[in-house]
Motif scaffolding. Structure first.
Motif, PDB file in Angstrom:
ATOM      1  N   GLU A   1       0.822  -1.212   0.000  1.00 15.72           N
ATOM      2  CA  GLU A   1       0.000   0.000   0.000  1.00 15.72           C
ATOM      3  C   GLU A   1       0.859   1.267   0.000  1.00 15.72           C
TER       4      GLU A   1
ATOM      5  N   LYS B   1       2.060   1.692  -3.606  1.00 12.85           N
ATOM      6  CA  LYS B   1       0.969   2.110  -4.489  1.00 12.85           C
ATOM      7  C   LYS B   1       0.474   3.520  -4.187  1.00 12.85           C
ATOM      8  N   ASN B   2       0.554   3.934  -2.927  1.00 15.63           N
ATOM      9  CA  ASN B   2       0.053   5.247  -2.533  1.00 15.63           C
ATOM     10  C   ASN B   2       1.102   6.353  -2.609  1.00 15.63           C
TER      11      ASN B   2
ATOM     12  N   LYS C   1       3.123   9.251  -3.995  1.00 18.72           N
ATOM     13  CA  LYS C   1       2.638  10.284  -4.927  1.00 18.72           C
ATOM     14  C   LYS C   1       3.644  10.707  -5.990  1.00 18.72           C
TER      15      LYS C   1
END
Length: 101
Positions: free
Chosen positions: A7, A10-11, A13
């Motif tokens: 996560e 994927k998160n 930025k």
């Protein structure tokens, strides 16, 4: 598989900033590199890897490469951001290879 690590990757930025704002967030980039190094260590002896994350990892350097190439197609010298994107593309590609080997 460490779902928290997945996560976090994927998160991150960094890719979104490059694609949407043509901005290199060095802090997010360093965080992404550190996460990929951690993932490479975690996946070192795994026989099975997360397919969703593998697809994301495979696409990440390609997205940066495409942005870099959009600058290269224009006449004249490369702007500084393009030179930095080229370095990032190469480094991300190497980090992803380490994760997937």
């Amino acid at each position: 598989m460490n779902l928290i690590l997945k996560e976090k990757i994927k998160n991150n930025k960094f890719i979104d900033e490059v694609l949407s704002k043509m901005r290199i967030d060095e802090q997010q980039y360093q965080e992404l590199c550190n996460l990929l190094k951690e993932l490479a260590t975690e996946w070192q002896n795994n026989q099975v890897i997360d397919k969703e994350l593998a697809l994301y990892l495979y696409c990440t350097p390609q997205m940066i490469r495409n942005v870099f190439l959009s600058f290269k197609d224009k006449n004249g010298p490369l702007p500084e951001i393009a030179k930095r994107l080229e370095d990032i593309w190469v480094e991300l590609d190497a980090l992803v290879i380490e994760c997937l080997k």
